[in-house]
Every structure is written in structure tokens, then in C-alpha cells.
Write an enzyme that holds these catalytic residues in place. Structure first.
Site, PDB file in Angstrom:
ATOM      1  N   ASP A 105      55.048 -43.700 -25.795  1.00 25.14           N
ATOM      2  CA  ASP A 105      53.841 -44.480 -25.480  1.00 25.14           C
ATOM      3  C   ASP A 105      52.927 -43.762 -24.488  1.00 25.14           C
ATOM      4  O   ASP A 105      51.789 -44.182 -24.281  1.00 25.14           O
ATOM      5  CB  ASP A 105      54.232 -45.857 -24.916  1.00 25.14           C
ATOM      6  CG  ASP A 105      54.901 -46.723 -25.973  1.00 25.14           C
ATOM      7  OD1 ASP A 105      54.710 -46.449 -27.177  1.00 25.14           O
ATOM      8  OD2 ASP A 105      55.627 -47.663 -25.609  1.00 25.14           O
ATOM      9  N   ARG A 146      47.374 -43.198 -33.298  1.00 24.55           N
ATOM     10  CA  ARG A 146      47.064 -42.620 -31.980  1.00 24.55           C
ATOM     11  C   ARG A 146      46.792 -41.121 -32.032  1.00 24.55           C
ATOM     12  O   ARG A 146      46.157 -40.587 -31.121  1.00 24.55           O
ATOM     13  CB  ARG A 146      48.193 -42.943 -30.984  1.00 24.55           C
ATOM     14  CG  ARG A 146      48.188 -44.405 -30.596  1.00 24.55           C
ATOM     15  CD  ARG A 146      49.210 -44.758 -29.538  1.00 24.55           C
ATOM     16  NE  ARG A 146      49.055 -46.160 -29.165  1.00 24.55           N
ATOM     17  CZ  ARG A 146      50.007 -46.907 -28.612  1.00 24.55           C
ATOM     18  NH1 ARG A 146      51.195 -46.376 -28.353  1.00 24.55           N
ATOM     19  NH2 ARG A 146      49.770 -48.160 -28.308  1.00 24.55           N
ATOM     20  N   GLN A 171      62.910 -50.451 -31.427  1.00 23.41           N
ATOM     21  CA  GLN A 171      62.623 -51.728 -32.082  1.00 23.41           C
ATOM     22  C   GLN A 171      63.551 -51.930 -33.274  1.00 23.41           C
ATOM     23  O   GLN A 171      64.081 -53.032 -33.472  1.00 23.41           O
ATOM     24  CB  GLN A 171      61.156 -51.780 -32.498  1.00 23.41           C
ATOM     25  CG  GLN A 171      60.233 -51.783 -31.278  1.00 23.41           C
ATOM     26  CD  GLN A 171      58.765 -51.877 -31.621  1.00 23.41           C
ATOM     27  OE1 GLN A 171      58.384 -51.762 -32.780  1.00 23.41           O
ATOM     28  NE2 GLN A 171      57.936 -52.071 -30.619  1.00 23.41           N
ATOM     29  N   LYS A 199      51.392 -46.696 -34.583  1.00 16.23           N
ATOM     30  CA  LYS A 199      51.379 -47.600 -33.429  1.00 16.23           C
ATOM     31  C   LYS A 199      50.209 -48.582 -33.571  1.00 16.23           C
ATOM     32  O   LYS A 199      49.694 -48.763 -34.653  1.00 16.23           O
ATOM     33  CB  LYS A 199      51.303 -46.785 -32.135  1.00 16.23           C
ATOM     34  CG  LYS A 199      52.534 -45.888 -31.930  1.00 16.23           C
ATOM     35  CD  LYS A 199      53.770 -46.701 -31.629  1.00 16.23           C
ATOM     36  CE  LYS A 199      55.003 -45.833 -31.487  1.00 16.23           C
ATOM     37  NZ  LYS A 199      56.231 -46.615 -31.338  1.00 16.23           N
ATOM     38  N   LYS A 220      56.983 -53.843 -20.043  1.00 18.89           N
ATOM     39  CA  LYS A 220      56.720 -54.656 -21.242  1.00 18.89           C
ATOM     40  C   LYS A 220      57.985 -54.799 -22.089  1.00 18.89           C
ATOM     41  O   LYS A 220      58.336 -55.905 -22.495  1.00 18.89           O
ATOM     42  CB  LYS A 220      55.587 -53.994 -22.044  1.00 18.89           C
ATOM     43  CG  LYS A 220      55.197 -54.722 -23.298  1.00 18.89           C
ATOM     44  CD  LYS A 220      53.762 -54.431 -23.677  1.00 18.89           C
ATOM     45  CE  LYS A 220      53.582 -53.129 -24.421  1.00 18.89           C
ATOM     46  NZ  LYS A 220      54.138 -53.149 -25.794  1.00 18.89           N
ATOM     47  N   SER A 221      58.670 -53.694 -22.344  1.00 17.94           N
ATOM     48  CA  SER A 221      59.872 -53.766 -23.189  1.00 17.94           C
ATOM     49  C   SER A 221      60.919 -54.670 -22.562  1.00 17.94           C
ATOM     50  O   SER A 221      61.567 -55.473 -23.246  1.00 17.94           O
ATOM     51  CB  SER A 221      60.478 -52.368 -23.351  1.00 17.94           C
ATOM     52  OG  SER A 221      59.609 -51.553 -24.077  1.00 17.94           O
ATOM     53  N   ARG A 268      62.519 -58.473 -23.831  1.00 18.33           N
ATOM     54  CA  ARG A 268      63.969 -58.656 -24.000  1.00 18.33           C
ATOM     55  C   ARG A 268      64.502 -59.716 -23.051  1.00 18.33           C
ATOM     56  O   ARG A 268      65.420 -60.469 -23.385  1.00 18.33           O
ATOM     57  CB  ARG A 268      64.682 -57.312 -23.790  1.00 18.33           C
ATOM     58  CG  ARG A 268      64.431 -56.349 -24.964  1.00 18.33           C
ATOM     59  CD  ARG A 268      64.688 -54.925 -24.560  1.00 18.33           C
ATOM     60  NE  ARG A 268      64.643 -53.999 -25.685  1.00 18.33           N
ATOM     61  CZ  ARG A 268      63.533 -53.504 -26.239  1.00 18.33           C
ATOM     62  NH1 ARG A 268      62.345 -53.872 -25.778  1.00 18.33           N
ATOM     63  NH2 ARG A 268      63.590 -52.649 -27.251  1.00 18.33           N
TER      64      ARG A 268
HETATM   65  C1  S3P Z   1      59.328 -50.478 -27.842  1.00 17.30           C
HETATM   66  C2  S3P Z   1      59.725 -49.377 -28.546  1.00 17.30           C
HETATM   67  C3  S3P Z   1      58.819 -48.311 -28.966  1.00 17.30           C
HETATM   68  C4  S3P Z   1      57.499 -48.356 -28.203  1.00 17.30           C
HETATM   69  C5  S3P Z   1      56.956 -49.736 -28.093  1.00 17.30           C
HETATM   70  C6  S3P Z   1      57.938 -50.658 -27.401  1.00 17.30           C
HETATM   71  C7  S3P Z   1      60.332 -51.503 -27.507  1.00 17.30           C
HETATM   72  O1  S3P Z   1      58.540 -48.456 -30.340  1.00 17.30           O
HETATM   73  O2  S3P Z   1      56.542 -47.519 -28.805  1.00 17.30           O
HETATM   74  O3  S3P Z   1      55.745 -49.739 -27.366  1.00 17.30           O
HETATM   75  O4  S3P Z   1      60.060 -52.356 -26.642  1.00 17.30           O
HETATM   76  O5  S3P Z   1      61.411 -51.474 -28.106  1.00 17.30           O
HETATM   77  P1  S3P Z   1      59.526 -47.858 -31.462  1.00 17.30           P
HETATM   78  O6  S3P Z   1      60.844 -48.412 -31.229  1.00 17.30           O
HETATM   79  O7  S3P Z   1      58.968 -48.329 -32.759  1.00 17.30           O
HETATM   80  O8  S3P Z   1      59.430 -46.376 -31.306  1.00 17.30           O
END
Ligand code: S3P
Length: 443
Positions: A326, A357, A173, A353, A22-23, A27
Site C-alpha cells: 500500500d 495504481r 485478504q 487496488k 486500518k487492517s 479485524r
Molecule cells: C489488506 C491487505 C492488502 C492491502 C489492503 C489491506 C488487509 O490487500 O493492500 O489495503 O487488511 O488484509 P491484499 O491482501 O489483497 O494484498
């Protein structure tokens, strides 16, 4: 929608390829939009969160099509260049996706137009001050409509300057929002994190020719420096996205806790900023081997073979937390089936989150009859190992995909014939739309 999970009392066997990361999918979209050519993306995650990013980019004039490539489905994205995004005519709807909102707030702060970011009820409750603060220091004009540091966010795009920001959180993030803004800023942008959070943005920016350096400081903190560029190079074509270790986590856990199981999970991203779950499960006695270790598009990838194991409790804290943030809900589920105490500390951000959680996991475990103590920054779980016997229970997913999937896994340990009911289970579409059908395949 509700989902009933029956305790089947039989082993999990077979192989599975989990959906794309997903991340990295978010990007890949945002960064290839800023290049000047076409990028074909393979292994993209068609989850609701990434679709939110697609929707926002299309609203700003980026063409993104799904099509059948020579070897399977791919996305074709036509980059508009660093300065080619168009002013959106509508509010940019980020849905449930924190990554969409936080990363776009960095990118949009530096554009020559105004924009508004909003989303669903959950995301409008989540803290955005963590990106508003550093971006404002960079000169951004970004404010929260209700003045409470939450979305909707109004952004008046303008010229930015690089800053040196000491982030109180190890958050990819926050870091990525600053780096995206930094692409356009005057001078260098520097982010110092208390620990290294996932580094996909840095790796991808580097591969696009952006001068970016990371190093660990003498006190263990991480420093990332980025200098602005005039244009981005292109990604390798096609750009491959590895499987998401956060999705693999549910099947790793299921195989570890259900007696007689053995699974092979193919093509899982094992970037060291994301693989904390492997370290923790191995330290709990989990039999997980990494096979065919390779690098694809700058990311570590392995096939993971996992066998049922007698797990024992552990402590999870400190620098490990960002490497498995996560996965903590499903690790908590494994801890219920492990022998002895598991302590999760330093994870207060879990309360911010898609749901709180810590509270959601503690409430669900309690409903199943597991002994759990909720703490401000984590929880203490008293696992019962092979003696674990779960009550039939109703679990509230709180609209949070990771809560729904974590409890689905634990439901496999109900007595044969008994079940666990998950309310609001359709939220799995956020990160793993085929979760329940994959679950059926191997369970
Ligand atoms: C993510 C960073 C994480 C993660 C989120 C996805 C990302 O959050 O929990 O599911 O894609 O950069 P944080 O950066 O707020 O910890």
C-alpha cells in the site's frame, strides 16, 4: 472536491500521532463480534472503510457504540459469539472496502443464513474470484451476480470443510477469508502463500485461543494451519490498535524529501510484515530511527524519528512487495526526488487496488514532468535528486485515497508559490479523514 497543495519551500517540523491501523481495525471489529463478551477498542480508525465494516456488523445484530472512555474515545462492541450473527435484512454495503468484502465473504460463507455483499463502483470492479475460488473449494455456495467474479456476491451460508489451498498471491485478504471460514469448517484449513502477507489475523486469532500455526517452508513459501473452535476467548480489554504505518508513510516521505525537515511520528505499528517501507527508505539513504520499541496487544510499535536525507534510487521486488504494497504510490513519489533510477517489479496486483495504481502513479508523475516508464508489474522512475523541478499540474486521484495523499506529499516540492491540484481529494476519508489538517499542522 479539489485540494490545492502549495510548494511551500519550508521544512516540516514537529510530532504527529497518525490514526489507527486500518487492517487491524477491521479485524478487531469482526473478531470481537465473534467473541462472547464486551470489547473496548482504543485507537480505532474512524475511516470510511472501517465504518463500512461497522455498518455490516450492525446489520447482523452486533452492537457497536462510540463513547468517551476514561482516557479518550473508544468503541464498545458487544460480541454475539461464533454462532450469534443474525441474517441481514438488507444488502451488506461494503462501500469502497476490499478488506470488508473479502473477509466477510469468508465469514458469511459459513453462517446459517444467506447474504449479499456489494459496495461502490470501485469495489464492484475489483476481482473477487480470488476468494470465491478457495471458499467454493471449502464447500461454500458463493456466486457473483453478473458471473464475472465481481460483486455483488450472493452467499448461501452452509457447512464447510477445511482445505489445503496454495494461493497464487501473497494476499492477507485471501488468507484471512479462508481462516475466518476455517473457524467453522470441519477439519483443518491450510493456506500456503508464495510469501508472507500481513499476519494480523493470525496474531489476533491466536490471542483468542484459536489453534493456528505458521511456518516458512524450505522453498520460502509460508504455511498457515488453523483448526476450528467451538468458541473464541476474549481480547485484552481495552484492545489497543497501533497507528497505521501506511498513514505514517506520507509523513515519513514528506520529511525525507523536504530539506531541513525533522518529524517524530508516535505510536506507529511496525509489524515486520508491514515495515518494508522502513527497510527501503533506509536502503535509499533515509535517516529514520525507531525509538521506544515496544509490543502492544501483540503488535510491534515504535516512535519513528525521520530527518531530511539525500535519497538515491533502488530496486523493490519479490518478497518485499507484500510488506509495502500500500506504500508503493508514496515510495514512487519519493523515488522522483531521489537521485537515479528506482525500479519497482513484481507488483502487478497494484493494478487491482482501489484504482490501477501503476497507471495512476505513472500518469501523475508524468504530468509533473518526472521521467517514468510504466511496466505491467511496476514502473521505472528516473529520479532527479536535488535538481528535481516539478511542473504545476492537475492530478486525478481516481477516487483512490492513497493516490491523493501520495501526490499531496510530492506537491511540497513545487516551487514556492506554485501548486499542484488534486481532483477528488475527499477520498482520503477512506483511511485518513484528518489527513489534510494533520498535513497543515506540520508543513
Ligand atoms: C489488506 C491487505 C492488502 C492491502 C489492503 C489491506 C488487509 O490487500 O493492500 O489495503 O487488511 O488484509 P491484499 O491482501 O489483497 O494484498
Amino acid at each position: 472536491m479539489d485540494q490545492k497543495i502549495y510548494g511551500k519551500g519550508r521544512a516540516l517540523r514537529g510530532e504527529l500521532t497518525v490514526p489507527g491501523d486500518k487492517s487491524i481495525s477491521h479485524r478487531a471489529l469482526m473478531l470481537s463480534a465473534l467473541t462472547e463478551g464486551e470489547t473496548r477498542i482504543r485507537g480505532f480508525l474512524y475511516g470510511a472503510d472501517c465504518i463500512s465494516t461497522i455498518r455490516c456488523l450492525r446489520e447482523m445484530g452486533v452492537s457497536i457504540e462510540s463513547r468517551e472512555g476514561e482516557s479518550g474515545p473508544e468503541l464498545l462492541l458487544r460480541g454475539v459469539g461464533l454462532r450469534g450473527l443474525r441474517a441481514p435484512e438488507r444488502i451488506l454495503d461494503c462501500g469502497n472496502s476490499g478488506t470488508t468484502m473479502r473477509l466477510l465473504s469468508g465469514l458469511l460463507s459459513a453462517q446459517r443464513f444467506d447474504s449479499v455483499l456489494s459496495g461502490d463502483e470501485s469495489i464492484r470492479r475489483r476481482p473477487m474470484g480470488r476468494v470465491i475460488r478457495p471458499l467454493t473449494e471449502m464447500g461454500a455456495d458463493i456466486f457473483s451476480e453478473r458471473g464475472d467474479g465481481r460483486a455483488p456476491l450472493h452467499i448461501h451460508g452452509r457447512a464447510l470443510r477445511g482445505i489445503s489451498y496454495e494461493s497464487p498471491l501473497a494476499s492477507a485478504q485471501v488468507k484471512s477469508a479462508i481462516l475466518l471460514a476455517g473457524l467453522y469448517a470441519e477439519g483443518e484449513s491450510r493456506v500456503i502463500e508464495p510469501g508472507l502477507s500481513r499476519d494480523h489475523s493470525e496474531r489476533m486469532l491466536r490471542s483468542l485461543g484459536v489453534p493456528i500455526e505458521s511456518r516458512t517452508l524450505f522453498d520460502g513459501r509460508t504455511e498457515i494451519r488453523l483448526r476450528p473452535v467451538e468458541r473464541l476467548a476474549s481480547f485484552p480489554n481495552p484492545l489497543f490498535i497501533p497507528g497505521d504505518i501506511s498513514s505514517a508513510a506520507y509523513f515519513l516521505t514528506a520529511a525525507l524529501i523536504v530539506p531541513g525537515s525533522e518529524l517524530l511520528l508516535r505510536n506507529v505499528g511496525t509489524n515486520p510484515t508491514r515495515d518494508g517501507i522502513l527497510e527501503v527508505y533506509r536502503s535509499m539513504g533515509g535517516d529514520i530511527s525507531s525509538e521506544r520499541n515496544r509490543i502492544i496487544a501483540g503488535e510491534e510499535v515504535s516512535d519513528l524519528r525521520v530527518r531530511h536525507s539525500k535519497l538515491h534510487g533502488t530496486t523493490i521486488s519479490g518478497a518485499l512487495i507484500p510488506r509495502l504494497i500500500d506504500e508503493l504510490p508514496v515510495i514512487a513519489a519519493a523515488a522522483a526526488a531521489a537521485e537515479g533510477e528506482t525500479l519497482i517489479k513484481d507488483a502487478a496486483d497494484l493494478r487491482q487496488k482501489e484504482s490501477d495504481r501503476i497507471s495512476a502513479v505513472a500518469e501523475g508523475l508524468r504530468a509533473l514532468g518526472v521521467s517514468v516508464e510504466e511496466r505491467e508489474d511496476g514502473m521505472r522512475i528516473l529520479g532527479q535528486g536535488e535538481k528535481l523541478s516539478l511542473r504545476e499540474a492537475e492530478i486525478d486521484s481516481r477516487g483512490d485515497h492513497r493516490i491523493a495523499m501520495s501526490f499531496a506529499v510530492l506537491g511540497l516540492l513545487e516551487e514556492p508559490g506554485s501548486f499542484l491540484r488534486i481532483h477528488g481529494s475527499d477520498c482520503i476519508r477512506i483511511s485518513y479523514p484528518d489527513f489534510f489538517s494533520d498535513f497543515e499542522k506540520i508543513c
